[in-house]
Design an enzyme around this catalytic site. Structure first.
Site, short mmCIF file in Angstrom:
data_model
loop_
_atom_site.label_atom_id
_atom_site.label_comp_id
_atom_site.label_asym_id
_atom_site.label_seq_id
_atom_site.Cartn_x
_atom_site.Cartn_y
_atom_site.Cartn_z
N ASP A 1 1.31 6.03 6.01
CA ASP A 1 0.32 5.15 5.41
C ASP A 1 0.87 4.43 4.18
O ASP A 1 0.13 3.75 3.48
CB ASP A 1 -0.95 5.93 5.04
N ARG B 1 -7.70 -0.08 0.35
CA ARG B 1 -8.14 -1.33 -0.28
C ARG B 1 -8.49 -1.11 -1.76
O ARG B 1 -8.38 -2.04 -2.56
CB ARG B 1 -9.32 -1.91 0.49
N LYS C 1 0.85 -1.20 0.00
CA LYS C 1 0.00 0.00 0.00
C LYS C 1 0.88 1.25 0.00
O LYS C 1 1.74 1.42 0.87
CB LYS C 1 -0.92 0.01 1.22
N ASP D 1 -12.45 7.28 3.26
CA ASP D 1 -11.28 6.98 4.07
C ASP D 1 -10.97 5.49 4.09
O ASP D 1 -10.01 5.06 4.74
CB ASP D 1 -11.48 7.50 5.50
N GLU E 1 -9.75 3.92 1.57
CA GLU E 1 -9.16 4.08 0.24
C GLU E 1 -8.06 3.08 -0.09
O GLU E 1 -7.84 2.72 -1.25
CB GLU E 1 -8.61 5.51 0.07
N LYS F 1 -10.37 12.94 8.02
CA LYS F 1 -9.97 12.53 9.36
C LYS F 1 -9.86 13.75 10.27
O LYS F 1 -9.62 14.86 9.81
CB LYS F 1 -8.59 11.85 9.33
N ASP G 1 -2.63 10.35 3.57
CA ASP G 1 -4.06 10.03 3.59
C ASP G 1 -4.79 11.01 4.50
O ASP G 1 -4.73 10.90 5.72
CB ASP G 1 -4.27 8.60 4.09
#
Length: 484
Positions: A275, A338, A252, A334, A336, A264, A257
Site C-alpha cells: 500500500d 486520502r 501514498k 479504511d 485512510e 479488512k 494497512d
C-alpha cells in the site's frame, strides 16, 4: 548484470541468443548455419509478441536461443515487443545462461528504433532480470552476467539512461515487495535517505512530534494508533533554481494497512505491504531525477505511516481536522490513504511552494473495477497538465485514463456534519480523487490511482510476481517535461 553495445554479429562467447526475426530461416541466414541445426518443436511464424525457444548446435556446443517475432510494420506494437523480450530473458535465465547476445537488427525493418524505443528496450532488460527472493534461504543468485546488444544506430546515451530507468523501476519494486514488519515508516525513511543522498538530493525526515506541530491532523489521525511512528519524508532536487516552477510528487506511504477499526478481512490484508506503491515510485523517481541531473525543481513527499488498531485509533463517526483547515467526517477508517495524502499535498503547497502537484497512490479497490490492471485512472483539475502527465506515462509504456469529474460527483464528498467525508461512495475512485482535489486549490494537480497496476499476482513479460514499480519511470519523464 551489465549491458553493452556491440557492432559485430558474432555469437561466440555467449550461451544465450535472442533474435528479433520474422521467421526461423532468418536465423540460419544471419548466422550462416544450416536450418537443421535449429532444434525446435513447432513452426515459428514471427508474429509480433511470439516467442519460441530452441537449441542451436554448432561446433559441438549448445546454445539456447529465443526467437522474438517482430511481425511487420503495420502490426508492430511496442508493448507486445517489450513483453516478449521480457519472456525471452526469463526463459533463458531458467536455462542458467550467463552471457546473452540480443540481436535487434531485424527490428529496424518493421519499426523506427528511435530513442524512446531504445530506452524501453534497455530498461526492459534490467527489469526482466529482477525477482524478489531476498528472504529465501536457498535462493540462487541470477546467473546472468552480461547482455550484448547488436543493432543499427544504437545510442550509447540511450543505453545509459535506459539502464538508470530500469534500475529506478527495480528499486521501486524492491521497496514495495519488502514485508511490512521490516519496511516500517522509520525504515522506509532510512532507506530513502541512503538511496538519494549519494546523488546529491537534499532529504529531510520529520518525526511524529514535528508532524503534529505542522498541523497535519488528518495524517496523524491515521498514524497514531501504530507502535511504529510515522515519518514525513521530503526530498528536494532543485535543478533549476532560476525557475519559478516547482513540481511536487506526493506518494501514498502506507507501509501497512490493516484497515484500522474498519478492519479488512485476512485475505485482503495479505498484500497490504504494497500500500506504499506510490511512495516507492516517488522515492525511486527522485533518485533517478538526481542521477540524470534533470534541470527542474522537483520535491518528493511521502507521508509514511501504518494504519493499525489500538486505543489511540481514530474511529468511524469521528470528525477530524486537516493541515488544509477543512474538517472531515470519518465514515470508514479504511479510507485512510486520502487522509495522509491531503496533508502531504497541503505541505507541498504551503511549505514547498509547489506550482504543480502529482499524487500517486494505491488508493481504491474500485480502480481495479474501473480499468483492471492495464491502466491507472486519473482525476485532475487541469487538462493541460494531465496531457503532460499522460505523455510521460505513454513514453514509459504505461497507461493512464482520465475519469470524469461532474459537479454531481463533487457534491458527494460533502457532509452535513463536517466540510467533507472520507467515504463518499460510488463512484469510489472518482470521489476519492475529488476529495484530495479539495486540497489542491487552484494549482494544476493530477491524482493517479495505481491500485490496479502496482502489483502482479504472477510473473508476466518484464515483470515478476509482486510490485511492478508502476509510475516510477513516468515520474522521471514528467520531471524532464517540467524543464520546458
Amino acid at each position: 548484470m551489465k549491458i553493452h553495445l556491440r557492432e559485430a554479429s558474432s555469437i561466440e562467447n555467449s550461451d544465450g541468443l535472442i533474435v528479433c526475426t520474422g521467421n526461423d530461416l532468418d536465423v540460419s541466414k544471419a548466422y550462416g548455419l544450416p536450418i537443421e541445426h535449429l532444434k525446435q518443436k513447432e513452426t515459428f511464424e514471427g508474429k509480433i509478441g511470439e516467442v519460441q525457444f530452441m537449441t542451436l548446435v554448432q561446433q559441438e556446443k549448445l546454445q539456447d536461443v529465443a526467437l522474438i517475432g517482430v511481425g511487420n510494420s503495420e502490426k508492430f506494437c511496442e508493448t507486445k515487443f517489450i513483453k516478449s523480450l521480457g519472456e525471452a530473458i526469463k526463459g533463458l535465465k531458467k536455462k542458467k545462461v550467463s552471457h546473452i547476445v540480443l540481436d535487434l537488427k531485424a527490428l529496424s525493418s518493421v519499426a523506427v528504433v528511435d530513442k524512446k524505443l531504445q530506452k524501453l528496450i534497455f530498461s526492459a532488460l534490467i527489469m526482466s532480470d529482477y525477482e524478489f527472493n531476498d528472504y529465501k534461504t536457498d535462493a540462487k543468485p541470477s546467473t546472468l552476467e552480461t547482455i550484448s546488444v547488436l543493432g543499427n544506430d544504437l545510442d550509447e546515451s540511450c543505453l545509459n539512461e535506459g539502464v538508470i530507468l530500469g534500475e529506478t523501476n527495480v528499486f521501486s519494486r524492491y521497496l514495495t515487495n519488502m514485508p511490512a514488519n521490516i519496511m516500517t515508516p522509520d525504515q522506509l525513511a532510512k532507506i530513502a535517505k541512503d538511496y538519494v543522498q549519494p546523488y546529491g538530493l537534499e532529504i529531510e525526515i520529520k518525526d511524529e512530534n514535528q508532524i503534529e506541530a505542522l498541523g497535519m491532523h488528518a495524517y496523524f489521525a491515521v498514524a497514531k494508533a501504530s507502535a511504529n511512528p510515522p515519518r514525513l519524508i521530503v526530498m528536494r532536487h532543485m535543478g533549476a533554481p532560476e525557475s519559478d516552477k516547482r513540481l511536487a510528487l506526493v506518494g501514498k506511504g502506507l507501509t501497512y494497512d490493516s484497515g484500522g477499526l474498519s478492519i479488512k478481512p485476512t485475505a485482503s490484508m495479505v498484500t497490504m505491504k504494497d500500500d506504499m506503491g506510490g511512495a516507492s515510485a516517488v522515492i525511486a523517481a527522485m533518485g533517478a531525477i538526481a542521477r540524470l541531473d534533470i534541470k527542474a525543481n522537483v520535491i518528493g513527499i511521502v507521508a509514511a505511516c501504518e494504519n493499525m488498531i489500538s486505543g489511540l485509533s481514530y474511529k468511524p463517526g469521528d470528525i477530524i481536522s486537516s493541515m488544509g483547515g477543512k474538517s472531515i467526517y470519518i465514515g470508514n477508517t479504511d479510507a485512510e490513504g486520502r487522509l495522509t495524502l491531503i496533508d502531504a499535498v497541503t505541505y507541498g503547497l504551503n511549505e514547498e511552494k509547489a506550482t504543480h502537484v502529482v499524487d500517486i497512490a494505491t488508493l481504491t479497490g474500485a480502480a481495479i473495477h474501473c480499468l483492471g490492471s492495464v491502466a491507472s485512472p486519473v482525476v485532475t483539475n487541469n487538462d493541460d497538465f494531465y496531457h503532460i502527465v499522460e505523455k510521460s506515462f505513454n513514453k514509459a509504456d504505461e497507461k493512464v485514463w482520465k475519469m470524469p469529474v461532474f459537479d454531481a460527483y463533487k457534491e458527494l464528498v460533502k457532509h452535513d456534519q463536517a466540510d467533507l467525508t472520507n467515504t463518499a461512495g460510488a463512484p469510489g475512485t472518482i470521489t476519492a480523487g475529488i476529495f484530495i482535489g479539495e486540497f489542491a486549490k487552484d494549482v494544476p494537480w493530477v491524482h493517479i490511482d495505481i491500485a490496479g497496476t502496482a502489483f502482479k499476482d504472477k510473473a508476466s513479460g518484464i515483470y515478476s510476481k509482486g510490485g511492478t514499480g508502476s509510475g516510477a519511470i513516468p515520474l522521471v519523464y514528467l520531471a524532464k517535461k517540467m524543464t520546458k
